[in-house]
Design an enzyme around this catalytic site. Structure first.
Site, mmCIF file in Angstrom:
data_model
loop_
_atom_site.group_PDB
_atom_site.id
_atom_site.type_symbol
_atom_site.label_atom_id
_atom_site.label_comp_id
_atom_site.label_asym_id
_atom_site.label_seq_id
_atom_site.Cartn_x
_atom_site.Cartn_y
_atom_site.Cartn_z
ATOM 1 N N LYS A 1 108.066 70.798 -41.345
ATOM 2 C CA LYS A 1 106.757 70.373 -41.864
ATOM 3 C C LYS A 1 106.859 69.024 -42.564
ATOM 4 O O LYS A 1 105.879 68.268 -42.615
ATOM 5 C CB LYS A 1 106.174 71.438 -42.794
ATOM 6 N N SER B 1 102.415 64.962 -52.090
ATOM 7 C CA SER B 1 103.437 65.072 -51.045
ATOM 8 C C SER B 1 104.204 63.763 -50.862
ATOM 9 O O SER B 1 103.631 62.734 -50.496
ATOM 10 C CB SER B 1 102.783 65.466 -49.714
ATOM 11 N N ASP C 1 102.819 75.877 -45.860
ATOM 12 C CA ASP C 1 103.575 74.715 -46.332
ATOM 13 C C ASP C 1 103.164 73.455 -45.581
ATOM 14 O O ASP C 1 103.107 72.354 -46.145
ATOM 15 C CB ASP C 1 105.072 74.986 -46.149
#
Length: 329
Positions: A189, A252, A242
């Site tokens: 991810k 992030s 996630d």
């Protein structure tokens, strides 16, 4: 329970804070002696997670032996690059038998091993090895905002024993024995978050972001399944949960890498500006190599690797993905 946290970055510090605030004694240790002294004096991690004071139940240790004494669980929260040497330290200090969770996400460079596989290789006799993963930002956990994560291990009995011990009113844990799926979801991810950051930085809009997240999930699922994971794991917290957080959240780091690259900045400049490790950057090549090993098509990963290698511009990455041959979903 006494918990030892190895690694004093933002996530390691947040976990140490959290568990020390919810009925556990926690020892926090890092290799950086200067950082240890600073945290001991300030009772705060001004470098990794400023603004959050340490409770009395959180001890910052200069000596790893002290941190490991009477410990019932070790959390290794270093970068993936530091995981192997941290596990080797456990052996060196006679603590290789202690239950241990990897709370970092990625593939080890050169070996292509997942985090739990690194631990199993270094600590072959330890039957209580697992990973902690899922949608969780350090800042939010430190503020005691609610989250849900997954604790995964091949040892189902241990998972069933540990999950209730670590569950709190702030962090809800779900158990899993699909440790491959949980580890792959957490690792890949980060790559997809760079792609969505790139798209957002180029102002391609929410439609493009949704497409990248969805097709990114397809790539993750294909790879995880080929490696032996259960596809349904990708529909849970360690997969799509996630992925959504990392691809869309302002906190992030990996998304911020994509945003910086979209501005035309050099990769090293972007990483310096972020000031923290971006596991997505170090993971891209290993993810692509693993995909090749299993003969899995991962176009987002492949084009991002070409971008990192300066074989493509940010605009060309998106154009290449849109020009792919038509197919059924």
């Amino acid at each position: 329970m006494k918990i030892t946290v190895i690694g004093a970055g933002s996530w390691g510090t947040a976990l140490a804070l959290h568990f020390s605030q919810h009925g556990n004694r926690v020892s926090l240790w890092t290799r950086n002696a200067d950082q240890v002294r600073q945290m001991q004096e300030a009772r705060e991690n001004k470098r990794g997670l400023p603004g959050f004071s340490f409770p009395e139940t959180l001890e910052v240790c200069a000596d790893l032996a002290d941190a490991l004494k009477d410990s019932g669980l070790v959390l290794i929260v270093t970068s993936v690059a530091g995981l192997r040497s941290s596990a080797e330290l456990l052996k060196q200090y006679g603590a290789g038998h202690l239950p241990v969770l990897a709370a970092c996400k990625g593939f080890e460079q050169d070996t292509g091993l997942l985090t739990f596989q690194v631990l199993k290789e270094v600590l072959p006799d330890n039957k209580k090895i697992g990973v902690l993963s899922g949608p969780s930002f350090a800042q939010e956990l430190a503020k005691q905002l609610p989250c849900a994560v997954v604790l995964a291990s091949e040892n189902q009995e241990w998972v069933e024993e540990l999950v209730p011990q670590l569950n709190t009113s702030v962090m809800r844990l779900y158990g899993s024995t699909d440790v491959i799926g949980v580890a792959v979801g957490g690792a890949v991810k980060n790559v997809m978050a760079i792609a969505t950051g790139l798209s957002d930085g180029l102002e391609y809009g929410l439609n493009a972001r949704a497409a990248l997240v969805t097709r990114g999930l397809a790539e993750i699922t294909r790879l995880a399944s080929a490696m032996g994971a259960q596809p349904k794991t990708m529909m849970g917290l360690a997969g799509i949960g996630d992925l959504i957080l990392t691809c869309t959240g302002a906190l992030s780091r990996n998304r911020r890498v994509g945003l910086g690259l979209a501005e035309g900045k050099e990769l090293h400049q972007v990483l310096v500006e972020i000031g923290h490790v971006s596991e997505g950057v170090s993971t891209i090549e290993e993810v692509f190599n693993t995909a090749c090993k299993y003969q899995i098509d991962m176009p987002i990963t492949q084009t991002l690797l070409q971008l990192i290698r300066k074989e493509m511009t940010p605009q060309q990455v998106v154009e290449r993905l849109m020009e792919r041959s038509a197919r059924f979903e």
